[in-house]
Each structure stands twice: as C-alpha cells, then as structure tokens.
Enzyme design. Structure first.
Site, PDB file in Angstrom:
ATOM      1  N   GLU A  95      -6.138   7.017  -0.436  1.00 21.99           N
ATOM      2  CA  GLU A  95      -6.452   5.923   0.150  1.00 21.99           C
ATOM      3  C   GLU A  95      -7.072   4.734  -0.722  1.00 21.99           C
ATOM      4  OE1 GLU A  95      -4.568   5.420   2.791  1.00 21.99           O
ATOM      5  OE2 GLU A  95      -3.806   7.444   2.576  1.00 21.99           O
ATOM      6  N   HIS A 146       0.706  -1.250  -0.087  1.00 21.54           N
ATOM      7  CA  HIS A 146      -0.024  -0.069   0.061  1.00 21.54           C
ATOM      8  C   HIS A 146       0.823   1.145  -0.058  1.00 21.54           C
ATOM      9  CE1 HIS A 146      -3.216   2.841   1.597  1.00 21.54           C
ATOM     10  NE2 HIS A 146      -2.347   3.260   2.279  1.00 21.54           N
ATOM     11  N   GLU A 147       1.659   1.285   1.013  1.00 23.80           N
ATOM     12  CA  GLU A 147       2.828   2.356   0.867  1.00 23.80           C
ATOM     13  C   GLU A 147       3.666   2.716  -0.320  1.00 23.80           C
ATOM     14  OE1 GLU A 147       2.107   4.388   3.090  1.00 23.80           O
ATOM     15  OE2 GLU A 147       1.092   3.184   4.355  1.00 23.80           O
ATOM     16  N   HIS A 165       1.481   4.473  -3.057  1.00 23.08           N
ATOM     17  CA  HIS A 165       1.522   5.969  -2.918  1.00 23.08           C
ATOM     18  C   HIS A 165       2.675   6.407  -3.627  1.00 23.08           C
ATOM     19  CE1 HIS A 165      -2.111   6.650  -0.184  1.00 23.08           C
ATOM     20  NE2 HIS A 165      -1.643   6.193   0.729  1.00 23.08           N
TER      21      HIS A 165
END
Length: 323
Positions: free
Chosen positions: A207, A138-139, A142
């Site tokens: 998100e 997930h990071e 980003h």
C-alpha cells in the site's frame, strides 16, 4: 531491462505465495483427514491455483457485484482512467462500478494486459474529481507493480482455507484426524488467522508503494492524501456488506472495508491511514510548490465532456457521477 526485472520479480513473488498458500491448504487437509486428506487437499490446491490464475479476478468482481462500464455509460470515470493509464504507460484496464454506498476501490487482474479497476458508487459520490484521480492512480500503481495477481489469488485461496476450516467442524471427527475434536476446533479458529497473516504480510508494504507510485502517476500526492482521509472516515460510518460476507478480499481495497476494528493494530491488512497520509504530505513537500500547483490533471489532455463532474470549472470541488 528494468521492466523485465519487475516482471520476473512479480512471477517469483507469485510462485512463493502460491507455494506457501498451497502448503497451508495441505496442512489443514492433513489435520482434518490425515495423509489422505493432505493428498486430496494437494490435488484441490493445484486445481485451484490454475483456476485462480485465470479466473480469480472474475471471482472477486462477482463477489462484490461489480458491473463493467465504458465510455458511453460512465464517460468521465472511463476517460479519467484512460488518461491515467496513458500517463502510467499501461494498457487500458477494464473499468467496473460497484453499487455500494461505502467509498472504496480496488484493482484486480493477472497482469497489466488483463487488469481491471473497480470503484464503488459511494466513492464516486463523495470524492472530488481530483481526489478520485488520486485513487484511480493508486489502483493503477498496483497494476503497474504487478501486485494484482498476488493480491487477487491470495483472496481466493484465503477464502478457500476459511471454508476448509469450517468443513473441519463437520468432518474433523473421523478416525483419520490425528488431533481429535479439540484439534478440529483449533483448526477452525487458527487456519483463517494464518491465512489472514499471509494476506497482511503481502498487503501492508504494497500500500505504501502504491501510494508513492500513484502520486507519481497523477503528479499530485495531496489528491490521494485528501481522498484517503475521506475514504477512511466513510468506511468507518458505512458498512460494506459484500466485503463482510467475503472478508478474504478485504486487503484488495484501498482502505480496509470491514467494520471490525478491534484487532486492527495486530491483524490489519492495511497500514494506518494517518501514516499513509503523512508520507504523501512529505512527498508533496518535496515537490516544486509543495505539490499544490502546476500538477498534471487527467482533464488537461481532453476537451470538456458531458457526464459526471461536467460543467464545473477546473480546480473547483467536483462531486461524483451519482452525487
């Protein structure tokens, strides 16, 4: 061509954000000190924008006491991030650990070539290897989507706006203030709220997208779904004092790290965790096998290593390096 389009869109979003935050900064300056205050705020904002572009990631990492780790000091975590970065076709980011019992994580950096991911000791203790892989994916999403520059600069400038609003209480009573004492009090209250609304606007939709891309990077949406449930529960129980001292950085984390929940529905920088999990479950249901089997694992590409989570069979529940 698609990569170039993403890069240009990222720069456009950053320029719009910087313009908006600079205008807000100048507006607060005007309300404190009139035209002179606005010009001073403009000069300060220009310098802050330039400084933030190059140093905002270092500022945020320092705020939370993050320490860099490598293949020797945290072999499993570092190796996991390296494999996920290769799977996402990204340069290897720097890896940081934050000595904080709350389970959480964030990414920062002005571009993929200068990115960093940070995980708390709490998240390393409480998640399995697969769940942590979902979080790190997930990071990295980003980073891949070039959200980190926007999110990190916003944290820096939003914090500065809050400080400027506090200055209004001490210096806002001068004759250049067009609003007087009542206006000064309103500035101190409303300016941080305005900065928070800007944070909310840029963070909540990102998100969902980072969840989707992160699930594609680790190839199992349910790893991240399970992690989000655990992190949300842990964040409610365990305070994050560095985040409480620096609330302008809250939108960087994968789950809201702040203890205040009263205004979540209106001002939360994160979408509801239940909604995020539901979307990930829908994504998993559309995969062969329902997203429960045949998934790539960051362990698949490397031989067994000594260190955190070592010595357990593939597929078993593994705890973090300090658990």
């Amino acid at each position: 061509m698609e990569r170039l389009t993403d890069i240009m869109a990222g720069y456009a979003r950053t320029a719009i954000l910087l313009a908006g935050m600079t205008a807000l900064f100048m507006g607060v300056g005007y309300l404190i000190g009139g035209t002179g205050g606005m010009m001073i705020a403009f000069v300060v904002a220009l310098g802050m924008n330039a400084f933030s572009y190059w140093n905002s990631d270092k500022i945020v990492l320092s705020m939370h006491g993050a320490r860099e780790v490598d293949a020797r000091s945290a072999p499993e975590l570092y190796g996991m991030v390296a494999e996920l970065a290769r799977n996402a076709e990204l340069p290897m980011p720097k890896v940081y650990v934050i000595d904080n019992p709350q389970p959480n994580a964030f990414a920062t950096g002005r571009n993929p070539e200068n990115a960093a991911v940070a995980a708390t000791t709490g998240i390393l203790q409480s998640l399995s290897y697969e769940e942590l892989a979902g979080v790190m994916a997930h990071e990295l999403a980003h980073v891949k989507h070039r959200d980190t520059l926007i999110m990190t600069i916003t944290a820096t400038i939003a914090g500065a706006i809050s400080m400027l609003a506090n200055f209004a209480l001490f210096f806002g009573g001068n004759r250049n203030n067009p609003l007087g004492l009542v206006g000064t009090i309103l500035i101190a209250i409303l300016a941080p709220i305005a900065a928070m609304i800007v944070q909310m606007a840029i963070s909540r939709s990102r998100e969902y997208e980072a969840d989707r891309i992160g699930a594609e990077i680790c190839r199992n949406p349910m790893w991240l779904a399970s992690a989000l449930a655990k992190i949300a529960a842990g964040a409610q129980r365990i305070p994050n004092w560095s985040a409480e001292r620096n609330p302008a950085t809250a939108h960087l984390f994968i789950i809201n790290p702040l203890s205040g929940r009263g205004a979540d529905s209106l001002f939360s920088t994160h979408p509801a965790t239940e909604s995020r999990i539901a979307k990930l479950r829908e994504m998993a249901a559309g995969q062969p096998g329902g997203g429960t089997g045949g998934s790539w694992s960051p362990r698949d590409a490397e031989p067994a290593r000594q260190g955190p989570w070592a010595g357990t069979a593939q597929g078993a529940t593994r705890r973090g390096p300090w658990g």
